[in-house]
Design a protein around this motif. Sequence first.
Motif, mmCIF file in Angstrom:
data_model
loop_
_atom_site.group_PDB
_atom_site.id
_atom_site.type_symbol
_atom_site.label_atom_id
_atom_site.label_comp_id
_atom_site.label_asym_id
_atom_site.label_seq_id
_atom_site.Cartn_x
_atom_site.Cartn_y
_atom_site.Cartn_z
ATOM 1 N N GLU A 168 -2.936 -3.662 -9.266
ATOM 2 C CA GLU A 168 -3.942 -4.249 -8.372
ATOM 3 C C GLU A 168 -4.351 -5.633 -8.845
ATOM 4 O OE1 GLU A 168 -4.050 -1.209 -9.697
ATOM 5 O OE2 GLU A 168 -3.622 -0.012 -7.900
ATOM 6 N N LEU A 203 1.449 3.487 -10.439
ATOM 7 C CA LEU A 203 0.661 3.632 -9.206
ATOM 8 C C LEU A 203 0.337 5.081 -8.875
ATOM 9 C CD1 LEU A 203 2.550 1.001 -7.005
ATOM 10 C CD2 LEU A 203 0.218 0.810 -7.884
ATOM 11 N N ASP A 205 2.533 7.512 -7.740
ATOM 12 C CA ASP A 205 3.247 8.045 -6.585
ATOM 13 C C ASP A 205 3.583 9.523 -6.801
ATOM 14 O OD1 ASP A 205 3.698 6.474 -4.251
ATOM 15 O OD2 ASP A 205 4.889 5.073 -5.436
ATOM 16 N N LYS A 206 3.823 10.232 -5.697
ATOM 17 C CA LYS A 206 3.975 11.695 -5.785
ATOM 18 C C LYS A 206 5.265 12.125 -6.463
ATOM 19 C CE LYS A 206 5.740 12.260 -1.031
ATOM 20 N NZ LYS A 206 5.470 12.891 0.296
ATOM 21 N N TRP A 215 7.794 7.436 -2.893
ATOM 22 C CA TRP A 215 7.287 6.146 -3.367
ATOM 23 C C TRP A 215 6.388 5.438 -2.338
ATOM 24 C CZ3 TRP A 215 11.373 2.646 -6.230
ATOM 25 C CH2 TRP A 215 11.863 3.322 -7.362
ATOM 26 N N ASP A 216 5.594 6.126 -1.604
ATOM 27 C CA ASP A 216 4.785 5.487 -0.557
ATOM 28 C C ASP A 216 3.936 4.349 -1.113
ATOM 29 O OD1 ASP A 216 5.882 7.294 1.151
ATOM 30 O OD2 ASP A 216 4.090 8.540 1.369
ATOM 31 N N LYS A 217 3.284 4.581 -2.245
ATOM 32 C CA LYS A 217 2.404 3.558 -2.827
ATOM 33 C C LYS A 217 3.215 2.367 -3.346
ATOM 34 C CE LYS A 217 -1.118 6.919 -4.242
ATOM 35 N NZ LYS A 217 -1.808 7.548 -5.399
ATOM 36 N N THR A 218 4.363 2.645 -3.935
ATOM 37 C CA THR A 218 5.194 1.567 -4.482
ATOM 38 C C THR A 218 5.697 0.642 -3.391
ATOM 39 O OG1 THR A 218 5.878 2.838 -6.424
ATOM 40 C CG2 THR A 218 7.363 1.091 -5.690
ATOM 41 N N ALA A 220 4.493 0.168 -0.398
ATOM 42 C CA ALA A 220 3.360 -0.556 0.202
ATOM 43 C C ALA A 220 2.938 -1.710 -0.708
ATOM 44 C CB ALA A 220 2.195 0.401 0.431
ATOM 45 N N PHE A 221 2.903 -1.465 -2.010
ATOM 46 C CA PHE A 221 2.516 -2.504 -2.964
ATOM 47 C C PHE A 221 3.517 -3.655 -2.957
ATOM 48 C CE2 PHE A 221 3.046 -4.327 -7.221
ATOM 49 C CZ PHE A 221 1.769 -4.834 -7.447
#
Length: 389
Positions: A168, A203, A205-206, A215-218, A220-221
């Motif tokens: 972040e 991050l 991720d699940k 890797w949804d968060k990865t 998006a980042f």
Amino acid sequence: MTLSGRLSVRVAAVCVAVGAAFAPAARAADPVTLNIVDVAGDLQLTQKGFEAFKAKYPNLVSNITFTNAPAPQLPGKIKAMQAAGRSDIDLVLTGTDALAAGIEQNLWEKLLPDHAAVFPGVLDNYAPGPRKMQDLAQGYGLEVAYMPAGPLLEYNPAKVTDPPKTPEQLLQWCKAHPNKLIYARPANSGPGRTFLMGLPYVLGDKDPQDPIHGWDKTWAFLKQLNDCVPYYPGGTSAVMKELGEGTRDMTVTVTGWDINPRALGIVPAEFRVQAFDNMTWVNDAHYMVIPKGVPKDKLDVLYKLMNFMLEPAQQALTYDDGYFYPGPAIKGVTVEQAPAQSQAVLKKFGRPEYAKLLADHPHVLPLSAAAMVAAFQKWDREVGAAKTK
């Protein structure tokens, strides 16, 4: 048969036996020429070892040619050669990128367990971290160098006074300083792919081992970060050049790509590194692989060469100038066994903080072959498509 006839036969047999005993031995096979292609920068660590083999065994090797090539282009080239029934490349030095692509496309010769007899005890000789990395080869290659890689951030302390400690914070810094952060295309960059594979752990991720569904968060980042990254070079060398020249103030790196460019004067010695607070080390390795179709006379020499490269004397050379820090893959090879120049470079440009970081944070393997190829393709398609050069 008469007595004289029996004597004649015996005399003839004796003459044949004596003649065989004193006949010249069958002519040994001619020395071979080997073409070694490097898509990982590994020759910086190993070329002296290969040349030492040629010097020691002139009866086996007449010449070795060394060629560098981009990792993403090699599998297609080898596939085309194999389809044409040609064998122009005898040994490939690769990171996990082309290793994975070649396994997926069935390009590499299966070494273990198929030829275990010519590699006696090889798996038992690896140190614990490298031994886990060897499993990634699935028997299609032998690990020749090892690095607990990253991801790490490298920055110019004159321009970055409060380096990011979380993704972040990195995103906030990048948005506040557009075009000052850069990293290379992961499919052809050790630091790039280590950053890509390390983010899911940082991050939360699940499923960090499933780039498509976990890797949804990865993703998006990375898409947000893309807005403030000017472009993605095709390799790490271009990144370090821009960092050193002052065009950029920060990049992603790994231990070796931090130490070596500073030792070479490409990046100023005073530049610093920063780890994410909750980082997980994604380890890296280089492998020796043989494309399918190499003729048997060369295979026999290559097997001997690969064993030679895993001996302590050649492994000590992989400390190099910190390029793939630390370097050795087998047990018990210490920096004191490295060449004097390597020892001096690591003393001057190594990071005292690395020992603590390596001890305090968990280590994981990179993605499997299929998952890594899928991650590269998704990054190329959804993140870097418009900005990769």
